[in-house]
Design an enzyme around this catalytic site. Structure first.
Site, PDB file in Angstrom:
ATOM      1  N   SER A 183       8.634   7.917  44.052  1.00 55.86           N
ATOM      2  CA  SER A 183       9.783   7.087  43.650  1.00 55.86           C
ATOM      3  C   SER A 183      10.466   7.754  42.464  1.00 55.86           C
ATOM      4  O   SER A 183       9.806   8.409  41.647  1.00 55.86           O
ATOM      5  CB  SER A 183       9.307   5.695  43.226  1.00 55.86           C
ATOM      6  N   TYR A 229       3.894   0.642  37.952  1.00 57.10           N
ATOM      7  CA  TYR A 229       4.392   1.228  39.201  1.00 57.10           C
ATOM      8  C   TYR A 229       4.808   2.688  38.967  1.00 57.10           C
ATOM      9  O   TYR A 229       4.420   3.592  39.720  1.00 57.10           O
ATOM     10  CB  TYR A 229       5.573   0.399  39.714  1.00 57.10           C
TER      11      TYR A 229
HETATM   12  P1  NAP Z   1       8.185  -2.298  52.300  1.00 57.63           P
HETATM   13  O1  NAP Z   1       9.256  -2.523  53.274  1.00 57.63           O
HETATM   14  O2  NAP Z   1       7.699  -3.424  51.463  1.00 57.63           O
HETATM   15  O3  NAP Z   1       6.959  -1.627  53.071  1.00 57.63           O
HETATM   16  C1  NAP Z   1       5.739  -1.399  52.419  1.00 57.63           C
HETATM   17  C2  NAP Z   1       4.713  -0.947  53.429  1.00 57.63           C
HETATM   18  O4  NAP Z   1       3.473  -0.727  52.726  1.00 57.63           O
HETATM   19  C3  NAP Z   1       4.458  -1.983  54.496  1.00 57.63           C
HETATM   20  O5  NAP Z   1       4.344  -1.362  55.742  1.00 57.63           O
HETATM   21  C4  NAP Z   1       3.135  -2.591  54.070  1.00 57.63           C
HETATM   22  O6  NAP Z   1       2.352  -2.936  55.193  1.00 57.63           O
HETATM   23  C5  NAP Z   1       2.447  -1.419  53.386  1.00 57.63           C
HETATM   24  N1  NAP Z   1       1.436  -1.931  52.472  1.00 57.63           N
HETATM   25  C6  NAP Z   1       1.603  -2.655  51.357  1.00 57.63           C
HETATM   26  N2  NAP Z   1       0.423  -2.991  50.834  1.00 57.63           N
HETATM   27  C7  NAP Z   1      -0.520  -2.472  51.655  1.00 57.63           C
HETATM   28  C8  NAP Z   1      -1.930  -2.473  51.662  1.00 57.63           C
HETATM   29  N3  NAP Z   1      -2.647  -3.135  50.726  1.00 57.63           N
HETATM   30  N4  NAP Z   1      -2.587  -1.832  52.647  1.00 57.63           N
HETATM   31  C9  NAP Z   1      -1.895  -1.191  53.616  1.00 57.63           C
HETATM   32  N5  NAP Z   1      -0.554  -1.152  53.672  1.00 57.63           N
HETATM   33  C10 NAP Z   1       0.123  -1.781  52.703  1.00 57.63           C
HETATM   34  O7  NAP Z   1       8.613  -1.177  51.231  1.00 57.63           O
HETATM   35  P2  NAP Z   1       9.265   0.274  51.408  1.00 57.63           P
HETATM   36  O8  NAP Z   1      10.488   0.277  50.594  1.00 57.63           O
HETATM   37  O9  NAP Z   1       9.337   0.666  52.818  1.00 57.63           O
HETATM   38  O10 NAP Z   1       8.176   1.133  50.629  1.00 57.63           O
HETATM   39  C11 NAP Z   1       7.554   2.271  51.182  1.00 57.63           C
HETATM   40  C12 NAP Z   1       7.235   3.244  50.058  1.00 57.63           C
HETATM   41  O11 NAP Z   1       8.454   3.654  49.446  1.00 57.63           O
HETATM   42  C13 NAP Z   1       6.390   2.655  48.941  1.00 57.63           C
HETATM   43  O12 NAP Z   1       5.413   3.593  48.546  1.00 57.63           O
HETATM   44  C14 NAP Z   1       7.382   2.430  47.824  1.00 57.63           C
HETATM   45  O13 NAP Z   1       6.757   2.501  46.553  1.00 57.63           O
HETATM   46  C15 NAP Z   1       8.329   3.588  48.049  1.00 57.63           C
HETATM   47  N6  NAP Z   1       9.659   3.398  47.462  1.00 57.63           N
HETATM   48  C16 NAP Z   1      10.460   2.363  47.854  1.00 57.63           C
HETATM   49  C17 NAP Z   1      11.702   2.230  47.246  1.00 57.63           C
HETATM   50  C18 NAP Z   1      12.655   1.126  47.606  1.00 57.63           C
HETATM   51  O14 NAP Z   1      13.701   0.989  46.914  1.00 57.63           O
HETATM   52  N7  NAP Z   1      12.405   0.337  48.658  1.00 57.63           N
HETATM   53  C19 NAP Z   1      12.122   3.149  46.260  1.00 57.63           C
HETATM   54  C20 NAP Z   1      11.277   4.172  45.909  1.00 57.63           C
HETATM   55  C21 NAP Z   1      10.049   4.302  46.516  1.00 57.63           C
HETATM   56  P3  NAP Z   1       1.933  -4.464  55.568  1.00 57.63           P
HETATM   57  O15 NAP Z   1       3.141  -5.307  55.394  1.00 57.63           O
HETATM   58  O16 NAP Z   1       1.495  -4.340  56.989  1.00 57.63           O
HETATM   59  O17 NAP Z   1       0.871  -4.793  54.625  1.00 57.63           O
END
Ligand code: NAP
Length: 252
Positions: free
Chosen positions: A136, A149
Site C-alpha cells: 500500500s 496498517y
Molecule cells: P477487500 O475488498 O476488503 O478484500 C480483502 C480480501 O482479504 C478479501 O478477499 C478477504 O477475504 C481477505 N481477507 C481479509 N481478512 C482475511 C483473513 N483473516 N483470512 C483470509 N483472508 C482474509 O479489500 P481490497 O481493497 O481488495 O484489499 C486487498 C489488498 O489491497 C489488501 O492487502 C489491502 O491492504 C491492499 N490495499 C487496498 C487498498 C484500497 O484502497 N482498497 C489500498 C492499498 C492497498 P474474506 O472476505 O473471504 O475474508
C-alpha cells in the site's frame, strides 16, 4: 515469467483486488487457486472464472501452513503466489486494541511471509516462480491514524526488497505492488470510510493489471496508479518536503 499455464495462488480472492486479480490471471490462461474466508463468494467466483476455491482464515495460527498444504494437494505445485489478503484499521493508535494489532500483523505480514517461505523452496528447485506482495502507498509514505496498517505494509516492502536480492539469479522473482486508493470494500470493512476527494479511488481491475505486469515483466515495484511512484519517491528522497506538502494537501 508468463502467467499462461502457471498455477497461481491468490489470497483474499473472494473480493476486491484479489477477485479482480484472480479473474485476470484466469483470463490470461493461468490455473487459479482462490483463497479467502468467504466460501460462498469463493465458490461463485470459482464457477465464474474456473478456479479452485480454498477456505482459509489467515488470521489464525497455522492457517498459512494449511493453505499451502491444501494448495499443493490440489495442484501439485504453485508457480505464482499473490499475497493480497489484507485488513485495514484506522483511528487513534493510542486507542487501538492490542487484539486488532495482532490481527493486522497476522493477516497483512505474518501470513505473506509464511506462505512465501513454504512455497519458495519448490519454486527454487524448479528455477521458476514468482511471489507478489500487495502492499500500500501507506507503507511507503506513512499515514496518520493508520500507523499499524502502514507498519505492516512497510514490513512487506522491506521483505520484498531483501528477498528479491537474495533470489537474484535463481529464476524466482519477487514484486511489490503498491496500490493507492482502490474502490473496494476495504474501507467499509475497516469501519472508517474513505473521505478525501483526492486521490480518486481506482477500480480494482487496474491493480489486477499491475499484478500481472509485475509477474510477466519481473518488475520489483509496480504502482497502481503509476503516478503513485511520485509521492513514494519524494518521501524517500525528501521526507521533510513530503510532510510539508502532505500537511497542506490534507489540511492537517
Ligand atoms: P477487500 O475488498 O476488503 O478484500 C480483502 C480480501 O482479504 C478479501 O478477499 C478477504 O477475504 C481477505 N481477507 C481479509 N481478512 C482475511 C483473513 N483473516 N483470512 C483470509 N483472508 C482474509 O479489500 P481490497 O481493497 O481488495 O484489499 C486487498 C489488498 O489491497 C489488501 O492487502 C489491502 O491492504 C491492499 N490495499 C487496498 C487498498 C484500497 O484502497 N482498497 C489500498 C492499498 C492497498 P474474506 O472476505 O473471504 O475474508
Amino acid at each position: 515469467m508468463r502467467v499462461a499455464g502457471a498455477v497461481c495462488l491468490v489470497t483474499g480472492a473472494s473480493a476486491g483486488i484479489g477477485a479482480a486479480t484472480a479473474a485476470r490471471l484466469a483470463r490470461s490462461g493461468a490455473r487459479v487457486l482462490l483463497a479467502g474466508r468467504d466460501a460462498v463468494r469463493l465458490g461463485a467466483l470459482a464457477d465464474r472464472i474456473g478456479g479452485i476455491p480454498i477456505v482459509a482464515d489467515l488470521g489464525r495460527d497455522g492457517a498459512a501452513g494449511l493453505l499451502a498444504e491444501q494448495a499443493l494437494a490440489r495442484t501439485g505445485r504453485v508457480d505464482v503466489l499473490v499475497n493480497n489478503a489484507g485488513v485495514g484499521w484506522a483511528g487513534d493508535f493510542a486507542a487501538m486494541p492490542p487484539v486488532d494489532i495482532a490481527q493486522l500483523v497476522a493477516v497483512n505480514l505474518t501470513a505473506p511471509l509464511t506462505l512465501t517461505r513454504l512455497l519458495l523452496p519448490a519454486m527454487r528447485e524448479r528455477g521458476r516462480g514468482h511471489a507478489v506482495m500487495v502492499s500500500s502507498i501507506a507503507g511507503c509514505v506513512g499515514v496518520a491514524r493508520e500507523a499499524a496498517y502502514a507498519a505492516t505494509k512497510a514490513g512487506l516492502n522491506g521483505f520484498c526488497d531483501s528477498l528479491r536480492d537474495e533470489l537474484a539469479g535463481t529464476g524466482v522473482g519477487v514484486s511489490v505492488v503498491v496500490p493507492g486508493v482502490v474502490d473496494t470494500e476495504f474501507f467499509a470493512r475497516r469501519g472508517v470510510p474513505y473521505q478525501r476527494t483526492r486521490p480518486r479511488p481506482i477500480p480494482p481491475e487496474r491493480v489486477a493489471a499491475a499484478v500481472v505486469a509485475a509477474v510477466e515483466r519481473d518488475r520489483a515495484w509496480v504502482y497502481a496508479p503509476s503516478w503513485m511512484r511520485l509521492p513514494a519517491r519524494v518521501h524517500g528522497a525528501f521526507p521533510g518536503v513530503f510532510r510539508w506538502f502532505a500537511a497542506r494537501a490534507t489540511g492537517e
